[in-house]
Design a protein around this motif. Structure first.
Motif: not given
Length: 351
Positions: A103, A106, A324, A332-334, A336-338, A340-341
Motif C-alpha cells: 500500500s 502504491c 480503508k 485494491t482487493e485484487s 493492484h494500486c488504487d 482513485k485514492n
C-alpha cells in the motif's frame, strides 16, 4: 662410609640455580597477574561509560545460529546511497506487514524516492515478492526477524526493535544518512526535502501527540555525525541488554512501557547525549494517529500534514480497517494500486 663431595657440590649448585629460576618465575607471574588485573579494571571502567563503543555479539546471534548476515545489507546500503552521498530510506518489515508495504509503495510511486528505499525482511519469500513487484526498490532478507503480527511493547515487538537498532548502527557507522520510516502511514507529500533542510542538527525526530517527553521511535532522520553515532550506540547497548533479559519469554508477553526503543531513544535525545543536536518535527506537519480522533472542524482548522501515521491503534487488522474506511488504503482487493485514492490524496491533497 665414603661421601662423594663432588656430587654434593654439583647438587648444591644446581639447587641454587633452580631456586633463582623459581624466584624469577614467581616474580614474572605476579607481574602478569597485576597487568591482567589492571587491564580488566580499565575495560570495566570503559564499559560502564555511556559513550563506550559497544560492539557486542549480535543479539540475533545469541538467540539463533550465529550467522553474520548483515554484510549484504551494508553492501546494498552503500550502493543505494551512492557511498553515503544520498539518504537511505530504510524500514524493517516482516510477512505480516507486506500489505502495508505494498500500500505504501502504491502511495509513493510517483514521488521519486523508490530507488533510495531499502526494505529489510525476515524471510526470503517477502523479499522476493517485494523485489518482483517493485524492482526499483531493494528488499533483503536477514535472520533474527520475527514473523507474524507483533504487538507494540510485547516481547516479539521489542526483539524486532533490537534487531532494527543493530542494523541501523552498522549502516550509520558507514557514514550513510538514514531516514527511518514505517510503512503503516500515508505520505501526502514527499517529506525528504523538508527533513533534510534541517542540516545543522544530528537527528530529526517526530513529536508524539499528548506526550511532550516522548518522540516517535519509527520516524527519524540520522545524519552520520559523531554525536548521532554515540547516541545510537548507547541506544543499541540498552536494547541488547533488554533483549537478553526477555529472550526466553514468549513473544506475546507484555514488556514494561518504560522498557522499549521509544522510551530509551526519547531519554537519550532530550538529554542531548554526547552533545546531540536535534530538531523535533511538529505533529501539525507530521501527524500521528490522534488525527483520526479529531472532529471534522478540527481537521479542517489544521493545515494539511505532509505525513499521517496510522498509529495509536492496536493490531494490523484494525489499522487496515481504519485506513480503508478513510480512503487511506492504496491497494485494491485484487492487490493492484488504487488510482482513485492515490489521486485524491497525493494529487488533490484531500484527506
Amino acid at each position: 662410609m665414603k661421601i662423594n663431595f663432588d656430587l654434593m657440590k654439583w647438587s648444591l649448585s644446581e639447587m641454587k640455580k633452580l631456586n633463582r629460576y623459581l624466584i624469577t618465575l614467581g616474580v614474572l607471574t605476579v607481574i602478569l597477574m597485576l597487568s591482567l588485573f589492571t587491564y580488566n579494571t580499565k575495560i570495566l571502567k570503559h564499559s560502564q561509560r555511556e559513550d563506550f563503543v559497544f560492539q557486542p555479539a549480535k543479539f540475533s546471534d545469541l538467540l539463533r545460529d550465529g550467522r553474520n548476515d548483515t554484510n549484504h545489507v551494508l553492501t546494498a546500503a552503500m550502493r543505494i546511497s551512492k557511498g553515503g552521498q544520498k539518504a537511505l530510506l530504510v524500514t524493517l518489515v516482516n510477512d505480516a506487514f507486506l500489505p502495508f508495504t505494498f500500500s505504501w509503495l502504491c502511495n509513493t510511486q510517483g514521488m521519486g524516492i523508490h530507488n533510495q528505499v531499502l526494505f529489510i525482511t525476515g524471510d526470503n519469500e517477502s523479499a522476493m515478492k517485494i523485489n518482483q513487484k517493485w524492482p526499483e526498490v531493494t528488499a533483503i532478507q536477514i535472520d533474527g526477524v520475527h514473523s507474524g503480527n507483533q504487538e507494540y511493547s510485547h516481547v516479539g515487538y521489542v526483539e524486532l526493535m533490537v534487531r532494527r537498532s543493530e542494523i541501523l548502527l552498522e549502516i550509520l557507522e558507514k557514514n550513510i544518512p538514514i531516514f527511518l520510516f514505517e510503512v503503516d502511514c500515508i505520505w501526502i507529500t514527499n517529506p525528504l526535502n523538508n527533513i533534510q533542510s534541517y542540516s545543522n542538527v544530528d537527528v530529526v525526530v517526530n513529536a508524539v501527540s499528548s506526550r511532550s517527553n516522548v518522540i516517535a521511535g519509527g520516524f527519524l532522520y540520522l545524519h552520520p555525525t559523531d554525536a548521532s553515532k554515540k547516541m545510537w550506540r548507547a541506544l543499541t547497548k540498552q536494547l541488547v541488554q533488554l533483549g537478553m533479559k526477555i529472550k526466553n519469554s514468549a513473544d506475546e508477553k507484555l514488556v514494561s512501557e518504560g522498557d522499549n526503543d521509544q522510551q530509551y531513544l526519547s531519554k537519550l535525545v532530550f538529554s542531548k547525549y554526547g552533545g546531540l543536536r536535534y530538531k523535533i518535527l511538529s505533529t501539525d506537519d507530521y501527524a500521528d494517529g490522534k488525527w483520526y480522533s479529531f472532529s471534522k472542524e478540527e481537521r479542517n482548522r489544521r493545515k494539511m500534514p505532509l505525513i499521517l501515521n496510522n498509529n495509536w491503534i492496536s493490531g494490523n487488522l484494525a489499522k487496515i480497517k481504519r485506513a480503508k474506511a478513510w480512503g487511506h488504503w492504496f491497494l485494491t482487493e485484487s492487490g493492484h494500486c488504487d488510482p482513485k485514492n492515490i489521486e485524491r490524496i497525493v494529487d488533490q491533497h484531500l484527506l
